[in-house]
Write a protein that holds these residues in place. Structure first.
Motif, PDB file in Angstrom:
ATOM      1  N   PHE A  60     166.436  40.659  97.761  1.00 52.01           N
ATOM      2  CA  PHE A  60     167.649  41.428  97.473  1.00 52.01           C
ATOM      3  C   PHE A  60     168.788  40.489  97.075  1.00 52.01           C
ATOM      4  N   PHE A  61     168.942  39.400  97.804  1.00 58.10           N
ATOM      5  CA  PHE A  61     170.032  38.464  97.516  1.00 58.10           C
ATOM      6  C   PHE A  61     169.731  37.630  96.263  1.00 58.10           C
ATOM      7  N   ASP A  62     168.451  37.358  95.998  1.00 60.69           N
ATOM      8  CA  ASP A  62     168.089  36.584  94.809  1.00 60.69           C
ATOM      9  C   ASP A  62     168.480  37.309  93.528  1.00 60.69           C
ATOM     10  N   THR A  63     168.429  38.642  93.552  1.00 60.40           N
ATOM     11  CA  THR A  63     168.677  39.429  92.339  1.00 60.40           C
ATOM     12  C   THR A  63     169.946  40.285  92.439  1.00 60.40           C
ATOM     13  N   ILE A  64     170.776  40.046  93.449  1.00 59.36           N
ATOM     14  CA  ILE A  64     171.924  40.918  93.693  1.00 59.36           C
ATOM     15  C   ILE A  64     172.897  40.941  92.527  1.00 59.36           C
ATOM     16  N   ASP A  65     172.983  39.839  91.771  1.00 62.30           N
ATOM     17  CA  ASP A  65     173.923  39.790  90.652  1.00 62.30           C
ATOM     18  C   ASP A  65     173.452  40.604  89.454  1.00 62.30           C
ATOM     19  N   THR A  66     172.234  41.130  89.496  1.00 58.68           N
ATOM     20  CA  THR A  66     171.723  41.978  88.409  1.00 58.68           C
ATOM     21  C   THR A  66     171.885  43.466  88.737  1.00 58.68           C
ATOM     22  N   LYS A  67     172.384  43.767  89.943  1.00 55.85           N
ATOM     23  CA  LYS A  67     172.474  45.155  90.397  1.00 55.85           C
ATOM     24  C   LYS A  67     173.901  45.680  90.247  1.00 55.85           C
ATOM     25  N   SER A  68     174.020  46.996  90.060  1.00 55.46           N
ATOM     26  CA  SER A  68     175.333  47.635  89.996  1.00 55.46           C
ATOM     27  C   SER A  68     175.911  47.764  91.399  1.00 55.46           C
ATOM     28  N   PHE A  69     177.203  48.028  91.466  1.00 53.63           N
ATOM     29  CA  PHE A  69     177.868  48.243  92.751  1.00 53.63           C
ATOM     30  C   PHE A  69     177.190  49.398  93.493  1.00 53.63           C
ATOM     31  N   GLN A  70     176.866  50.480  92.771  1.00 55.39           N
ATOM     32  CA  GLN A  70     176.212  51.631  93.407  1.00 55.39           C
ATOM     33  C   GLN A  70     174.831  51.269  93.954  1.00 55.39           C
ATOM     34  N   GLU A  71     174.092  50.493  93.212  1.00 54.29           N
ATOM     35  CA  GLU A  71     172.753  50.095  93.665  1.00 54.29           C
ATOM     36  C   GLU A  71     172.840  49.220  94.909  1.00 54.29           C
ATOM     37  N   ILE A  72     173.787  48.292  94.920  1.00 52.48           N
ATOM     38  CA  ILE A  72     173.977  47.433  96.090  1.00 52.48           C
ATOM     39  C   ILE A  72     174.354  48.270  97.303  1.00 52.48           C
ATOM     40  N   ALA A  73     175.314  49.186  97.123  1.00 55.67           N
ATOM     41  CA  ALA A  73     175.793  50.007  98.231  1.00 55.67           C
ATOM     42  C   ALA A  73     174.696  50.901  98.779  1.00 55.67           C
ATOM     43  N   PHE A  74     173.871  51.458  97.908  1.00 52.96           N
ATOM     44  CA  PHE A  74     172.786  52.326  98.375  1.00 52.96           C
ATOM     45  C   PHE A  74     171.792  51.546  99.225  1.00 52.96           C
ATOM     46  N   THR A  75     171.438  50.347  98.788  1.00 55.42           N
ATOM     47  CA  THR A  75     170.504  49.522  99.558  1.00 55.42           C
ATOM     48  C   THR A  75     171.072  49.186 100.933  1.00 55.42           C
ATOM     49  N   VAL A  76     172.348  48.828 100.967  1.00 50.54           N
ATOM     50  CA  VAL A  76     172.988  48.484 102.237  1.00 50.54           C
ATOM     51  C   VAL A  76     173.041  49.709 103.153  1.00 50.54           C
ATOM     52  N   ALA A  77     173.453  50.860 102.617  1.00 52.65           N
ATOM     53  CA  ALA A  77     173.558  52.082 103.419  1.00 52.65           C
ATOM     54  C   ALA A  77     172.196  52.499 103.952  1.00 52.65           C
ATOM     55  N   LYS A  78     171.198  52.430 103.117  1.00 49.79           N
ATOM     56  CA  LYS A  78     169.838  52.799 103.530  1.00 49.79           C
ATOM     57  C   LYS A  78     169.346  51.873 104.630  1.00 49.79           C
ATOM     58  N   ASN A  79     169.749  50.611 104.558  1.00 49.16           N
ATOM     59  CA  ASN A  79     169.335  49.628 105.550  1.00 49.16           C
ATOM     60  C   ASN A  79     169.839  49.989 106.947  1.00 49.16           C
ATOM     61  N   ILE A  80     171.065  50.536 107.036  1.00 48.07           N
ATOM     62  CA  ILE A  80     171.647  50.882 108.328  1.00 48.07           C
ATOM     63  C   ILE A  80     171.279  52.296 108.756  1.00 48.07           C
ATOM     64  N   ILE A  81     171.331  53.234 107.820  1.00 48.94           N
ATOM     65  CA  ILE A  81     171.147  54.643 108.151  1.00 48.94           C
ATOM     66  C   ILE A  81     169.686  55.015 108.322  1.00 48.94           C
ATOM     67  N   GLY A  82     168.808  54.337 107.576  1.00 48.26           N
ATOM     68  CA  GLY A  82     167.381  54.646 107.684  1.00 48.26           C
ATOM     69  C   GLY A  82     167.070  56.008 107.103  1.00 48.26           C
TER      70      GLY A  82
END
Length: 434
Positions: free
Chosen positions: A42-64
């Motif tokens: 995730f961190f290796d490719t984070i600069d290729t992702k949109s703000f929305q894509e980053i936020a969704f991954t982070v939210a999914k990580n906590i909320i499950g």
């Protein structure tokens, strides 16, 4: 994912209960049972992702799986409809601009996310959700606008009379619909106390479905981690070790950064910067936490004498002062120092700081001067300077432009209800009005 109370790790609830309760029954704040670390890929490719894509991954990580993936994506996409750019201010400091949302303050992220999450839960029940929110300025406008027109919700904003800027006040006292503004004869801490007492009142809790939209609510905290990841994505190729300086009042923003760090984001250091309401910097110096009545300053959104999220900060470090103080440095600054920083930055770079961002800038510069480390410094610019136009104009000796969204609010008529700061008056209002 389960969420536990900071006062009792054995008191655990699911996401819906944590969000709709706001505050745990034992007066503790909810925290995720564990914080999963995001994978290296995730961190290796984070600069290729949109703000929305980053936020969704982070939210999914906590909320499950507590919210279906398609619904969570809708909530995130609704939340992230504006940018949070990292802007170079000078050779030593970058600003993470968090004021490009509808109310021009960082709290738009948390308020929009929470409004959609609570709206999702409200659709699953018949009883209206009543949101109580205390504000020292920006929280009220962000929450009121985030929840405006959301079905199944009613918002009551408590704010200290005469202690928020005119523009801030107009942003939540002119809306109507499902939003009511209470002008409290007291301080922000009085407003926050009234909200907390209401949550512990059995009579009110039995009659109404109460929750909070302050940063004590975990739904406000989660999205405050999103923009730390996005800042890293923007700086990935040129960043050395990252240091974040965070102007702080209730310390939700800093706690969101700590969550991001625990999820694997490589943050070297946090700098907690305050105005003269310096209970946390004082704690970092003395290992003594001594809340006291707040003092009014030109950075009014930070006028907090007993920051709620300090409990979460302690919890993340298992109440270990040595570990906490190793990760967080603390500084405080006066109004005179704040104004001097605003003038200096404008004179040298033409960048206009608001009073809160100026304190973040000061903390970053002071840390870099003291430590002499080769790091990349980012300070959070939490609100558009036009939200504090009188202070900025007076400080810089020039009239700054007011963005169109703020002009719209200023043209509307204020509608608020004056109330004393005692709990009986507040409770009577709720019982006779809702």
């Amino acid at each position: 994912m389960k969420f536990y109370s900071t006062n009792n790790p054995n008191l655990k609830v699911d996401l819906k209960e944590a969000v709709t309760q706001g505050l745990a029954p034992d007066n503790g704040l909810y925290m995720p049972e564990y914080i999963p670390v995001l994978p290296k890929e995730f961190f290796d490719t984070i600069d290729t992702k949109s703000f929305q894509e980053i936020a969704f991954t982070v939210a999914k990580n906590i909320i499950g799986d507590d919210v279906p993936a398609d619904e969570l994506k809708r909530i995130v996409d609704h939340t992230i409809q504006f940018d949070a750019p990292v802007v170079e201010v000078d050779d030593h400091a970058y600003a993470l601009e968090l004021f490009h949302g509808p109310t021009l303050a960082f709290k738009d992220f948390g308020a929009r996310f929470m409004s959609q999450l609570l709206g999702y839960f409200a659709r699953q029940q018949k009883q209206e959700i009543v949101i109580l929110v205390a504000t020292s300025g920006d929280t009220g406008s962000a929450v009121a606008n985030g929840f405006l027109g959301v079905k199944g919700t009613k918002v009551i904003v408590l704010y200290p009379s005469g202690k928020v800027s005119d523009i801030q006040e107009k942003q939540f006292t002119t809306l109507g619909q499902n939003v009511t503004a209470l002008e409290i004869d007291g301080t922000f801490d009085d407003c926050q106390r009234l909200v907390k007492e209401a949550f512990l009142d059995d009579v009110l809790r039995k009659k109404y479905f109460l929750t909070s939209a302050n940063s004590i609510n975990i739904a406000r905290l989660i999205p405050q981690s999103f923009y730390y990841f996005y800042a890293y994505a923007q700086m990935k190729d040129k960043a050395k070790d990252l240091v974040f300086s965070i102007p702080s009042g209730n310390f939700g923003n800093l706690t969101g950064g700590l969550l991001a760090q625990r999820m694997g984001l490589p943050i070297r250091k946090f700098i907690a910067t305050t105005n003269v309401n310096d209970v946390v910097p004082e704690y970092l110096r003395t290992n003594v936490f001594a809340p006291r009545p707040s003092q009014q300053t030109i950075s009014n959104a930070m006028d907090v004498g007993n920051p709620s999220n300090f409990a979460r900060m302690l919890d993340l470090f298992q109440n270990d002062f040595t570990k906490l103080s190793a990760d967080i440095a603390g500084y405080s600054f006066s109004d005179d120092e704040t104004r001097a920083a605003m003038r200096h930055v404008f004179a040298s770079t033409e960048y206009i700081l608001d009073p809160h961002g100026a304190i973040g800038y000061l903390g970053l510069i002071k840390y870099l001067e003291e430590q002499g480390e080769d790091v990349t410094g980012i300070f959070l610019e939490t609100a558009h300077p036009a939200k504090f136009k009188e202070v900025v104009d007076d400080t810089l000796g020039k009239s700054i432009d007011i963005p169109k969204p703020l002009q719209h609010f200023l043209q509307q008529s204020k509608k608020s209800i004056a109330l004393k700061s005692d709990y009986t008056s507040f409770k009577d209002f709720l019982l006779n009005t809702l």
